[in-house]
Write an enzyme that holds these catalytic residues in place. Structure first.
Site, mmCIF file in Angstrom:
data_model
loop_
_atom_site.group_PDB
_atom_site.id
_atom_site.type_symbol
_atom_site.label_atom_id
_atom_site.label_comp_id
_atom_site.label_asym_id
_atom_site.label_seq_id
_atom_site.Cartn_x
_atom_site.Cartn_y
_atom_site.Cartn_z
ATOM 1 C CE LYS A 132 4.598 -90.043 -35.299
ATOM 2 N NZ LYS A 132 4.499 -88.817 -34.691
ATOM 3 C CG ASN A 133 3.984 -86.433 -37.852
ATOM 4 O OD1 ASN A 133 3.753 -87.150 -36.732
ATOM 5 N ND2 ASN A 133 5.354 -86.352 -38.350
ATOM 6 N NE ARG A 184 7.706 -80.405 -29.654
ATOM 7 C CZ ARG A 184 8.133 -79.381 -29.151
ATOM 8 N NH1 ARG A 184 8.593 -79.116 -27.854
ATOM 9 N NH2 ARG A 184 7.764 -78.199 -29.866
ATOM 10 C CB CYS A 238 12.182 -84.763 -26.220
ATOM 11 S SG CYS A 238 12.638 -84.310 -28.017
ATOM 12 N NE ARG A 296 10.508 -82.100 -30.864
ATOM 13 C CZ ARG A 296 9.854 -83.234 -31.410
ATOM 14 N NH1 ARG A 296 10.091 -84.075 -30.753
ATOM 15 N NH2 ARG A 296 9.223 -82.966 -32.394
ATOM 16 C CG ASP A 356 10.182 -87.033 -38.960
ATOM 17 O OD1 ASP A 356 10.726 -86.608 -38.079
ATOM 18 O OD2 ASP A 356 8.673 -86.801 -38.889
ATOM 19 C CB ILE A 407 14.792 -80.148 -38.499
ATOM 20 C CG1 ILE A 407 14.726 -79.850 -40.057
ATOM 21 C CG2 ILE A 407 13.503 -79.602 -37.904
ATOM 22 C CD1 ILE A 407 14.285 -78.552 -40.573
ATOM 23 N NE ARG A 424 6.242 -91.516 -29.357
ATOM 24 C CZ ARG A 424 6.914 -90.241 -29.388
ATOM 25 N NH1 ARG A 424 8.227 -90.290 -28.545
ATOM 26 N NH2 ARG A 424 6.290 -89.316 -29.692
HETATM 27 C C1 UD1 Z 1 6.576 -82.222 -36.300
HETATM 28 C C2 UD1 Z 1 6.825 -83.700 -36.369
HETATM 29 C C3 UD1 Z 1 7.859 -84.541 -36.305
HETATM 30 C C4 UD1 Z 1 8.818 -83.648 -37.348
HETATM 31 C C5 UD1 Z 1 8.786 -82.274 -37.114
HETATM 32 C C6 UD1 Z 1 9.739 -81.608 -38.331
HETATM 33 C C7 UD1 Z 1 4.545 -84.094 -35.357
HETATM 34 C C8 UD1 Z 1 3.859 -84.828 -34.399
HETATM 35 N N1 UD1 Z 1 5.851 -84.195 -35.369
HETATM 36 O O1 UD1 Z 1 7.442 -81.957 -34.837
HETATM 37 O O2 UD1 Z 1 7.797 -85.822 -36.692
HETATM 38 O O3 UD1 Z 1 10.274 -84.308 -37.208
HETATM 39 O O4 UD1 Z 1 7.598 -81.726 -37.417
HETATM 40 O O5 UD1 Z 1 9.114 -81.744 -39.700
HETATM 41 O O6 UD1 Z 1 4.048 -83.669 -36.306
HETATM 42 N N2 UD1 Z 1 10.698 -75.174 -32.533
HETATM 43 C C9 UD1 Z 1 11.144 -74.115 -31.661
HETATM 44 N N3 UD1 Z 1 9.965 -73.417 -30.909
HETATM 45 C C10 UD1 Z 1 8.904 -73.998 -31.220
HETATM 46 C C11 UD1 Z 1 8.398 -74.820 -31.892
HETATM 47 C C12 UD1 Z 1 9.644 -75.613 -32.633
HETATM 48 O O7 UD1 Z 1 12.008 -73.540 -31.498
HETATM 49 O O8 UD1 Z 1 7.899 -73.217 -30.416
HETATM 50 C C13 UD1 Z 1 11.945 -75.489 -33.312
HETATM 51 C C14 UD1 Z 1 12.150 -77.248 -32.743
HETATM 52 O O9 UD1 Z 1 13.045 -77.311 -31.460
HETATM 53 C C15 UD1 Z 1 12.870 -77.693 -33.915
HETATM 54 C C16 UD1 Z 1 12.091 -76.866 -34.929
HETATM 55 O O10 UD1 Z 1 11.706 -75.967 -34.508
HETATM 56 O O11 UD1 Z 1 14.311 -77.461 -33.858
HETATM 57 C C17 UD1 Z 1 11.129 -77.695 -35.844
HETATM 58 O O12 UD1 Z 1 10.242 -78.075 -34.892
HETATM 59 P P1 UD1 Z 1 8.771 -78.256 -35.419
HETATM 60 O O13 UD1 Z 1 8.349 -77.810 -36.889
HETATM 61 O O14 UD1 Z 1 7.626 -77.585 -34.511
HETATM 62 O O15 UD1 Z 1 8.401 -79.906 -35.091
HETATM 63 P P2 UD1 Z 1 7.220 -80.647 -34.402
HETATM 64 O O16 UD1 Z 1 6.020 -79.957 -34.756
HETATM 65 O O17 UD1 Z 1 7.773 -80.826 -32.633
#
Ligand code: UD1
Length: 418
Positions: free
Chosen positions: A22-23, A92, A116, A121, A305, A327, A397
């Site tokens: 999915k990711n 998201r 969320c 996030r 995850d 995380i 999902r």
């Molecule tokens: C993706 C995955 C999700 C997985 C996560 C971590 C997808 C669709 N989803 O989510 O399943 O759990 O990676 O492996 O691929 N953060 C910030 N600012 C930002 C972006 C992120 O502070 O602009 C923080 C987030 O709040 C979180 C951490 O960074 O605490 C990790 O987030 P991120 O790696 O971006 O996860 P996602 O891409 O949302």
């Protein structure tokens, strides 16, 4: 509303295929918008999030055709630049359309994702990076509006290796003028799958351990086809379900070893987990016996995850399990649900301490997010008696036809809306 009824304490046995990731599918489907023509993507899991992405692409004016696990995206007809709140709030990853819209049309209007169930996030890392590529942003009525005359290459050093920011920025940089360097990038296998897809459609990308280098190109290839890698989270989740039920499963995978951090932990507890040369991942129960520490980390560390299903499994370990979640701030929503089934878990901030039990007992419980939902299924399949899991739309999902596939392995699980 749909719910699952599970009669527990039945060992899972047999073989099923692991679906596409999915990711990886979500950013790759969005990246197909870079191409002014048709792109065919195979091995897309057909689940709620990929269907939401299809709805979003169609709402932008893109033609999308689905044949089993193949999705054909024809992005020469984009007429709209807006990702509405109704879609972004349910997924998201909708924010991945920012990159191709900015790259091809110099504008995007995407609902601000907001909080969320996993915590705040933010998307600051995405926006900071886009600014380095010469995009101006402002927020209007809850929407992030981006504009650029044309994207220009830039140097981006991410404060944290965010998966989403890495994906969004490399997609954008493919058509930017000049060279972009993204450092401290996320090294999840799904990011490399996205890079391989972008190279297949004609992007100029190289990387080393610290940075990704993207030389902008002026156009991309039409009529490419690409197949998504299998889903390591689904692999680990089904494997943990088999071990929790004292079963033995063979999961059709490939030869890539994306889950060494998980395999080591499971084998360390006494289970038998290995990848055979024919691309089958084997998960076999053996008495779980030992104290264990787990800390979720960016890849290649233990994936956040898989923290919930692993936590659920540890409620059945003869020992003490300590999990640090580094995380996401709010990823222990599964804990009070499994406590209702008799699990013994103490929570202190971002750490939980699990004292394993001989058996959980079925109870009505409720899913709060995709992976918490998977943890509840682990507990329910292993428990004595019947469990009803509510709010399974969260589970839908991330897992395609999970009840049918678990039934193939001998689980007693039914979907009902009565
Ligand atoms: C993706 C995955 C999700 C997985 C996560 C971590 C997808 C669709 N989803 O989510 O399943 O759990 O990676 O492996 O691929 N953060 C910030 N600012 C930002 C972006 C992120 O502070 O602009 C923080 C987030 O709040 C979180 C951490 O960074 O605490 C990790 O987030 P991120 O790696 O971006 O996860 P996602 O891409 O949302």
């Amino acid at each position: 509303m749909d719910h699952f009824l599970i009669e527990g304490n039945k060992p899972l046995n047999g073989r099923i295929k692991i679906n596409g990731a999915k990711n990886a599918a979500l950013p790759i489907m969005a990246a197909a918008l870079l191409v002014n023509g048709k792109t065919t993507i195979h091995n897309i899991p057909i689940l709620k999030d990929t269907k939401t992405m299809i709805t979003l692409l169609q709402s932008l004016g893109v033609k999308v055709e689905t044949k089993e696990h193949t999705v054909i995206i024809e992005a020469d007809t984009i007429t709209n630049f807006k990702a509405p709140y109704e879609l972004v709030k349910t997924m998201r990853a909708s924010i991945y359309v920012m990159a191709p819209l900015l790259a091809r049309y110099g504008r995007c209007n995407v609902a601000f994702p907001g909080g969320c169930s996993l915590g705040v996030r933010p998307i600051d890392l995405h926006l900071k990076g886009f600014k380095k590529l010469d995009v101006d942003f402002h927020i209007e009525k809850g929407n992030v509006i981006g504009n650029t005359k044309s994207l220009k290459g830039g140097e981006i050093d991410l404060d944290f290796p965010s998966v989403g920011a890495t994906a969004n920025l490399i997609i954008a940089a493919v058509l930017a003028q000049g060279k972009t360097i993204v450092s401290n990038y996320a090294k999840e296998p799904e990011i490399f799958d996205l890079i391989n897809f972008l190279i297949k459609i004609g992007a100029n990308i190289s990387f080393d351990n610290y940075s990704i280098h993207i030389k902008g190109v002026t156009s991309l290839k039409k009529n490419s086809s690409y197949s998504i890698i299998p889903d390591r989270i689904e692999l680990g989740t089904f494997g943990m379900m088999a071990i929790a039920t004292k079963g033995k499963v063979e999961l059709e995978w490939n030869n890539a070893d994306y889950i060494s951090s998980i395999r080591e932990k499971l084998n360390g507890l006494g289970a038998k987990v290995y990848l055979s040369d024919d691309g089958i991942y084997h998960f076999e129960y053996n008495e779980l016996n030992g104290d264990i520490n787990i800390k979720t980390l960016p890849y290649p560390g233990f994936p956040t995850d898989l923290q919930p299903p692993m936590g659920a499994l540890l409620t059945l370990n003869h020992g003490v399990g300590i999990i640090d979640e580094t995380i996401f701030e709010n990823r222990f929503m599964w804990v009070p649900e499994l406590e209702r089934m008799g699990a013994e878990i103490k929570k202190d901030g971002n750490t939980i301490i699990i004292h394993g039990k001989e058996q959980l007992v079925g109870a009505p419980i409720m899913a709060s997010d995709i992976r918490a939902g998977a943890a509840l299924i682990v507990g329910a399949l292993a428990a004595q008696g019947n469990t009803r899991i509510n709010r399974i739309y969260h589970i839908d999902r991330g897992y395609e036809k999970i009840e049918e596939r678990l039934s193939t392995l001998g689980a007693r699980i039914n979907r009902s809306n009565e």
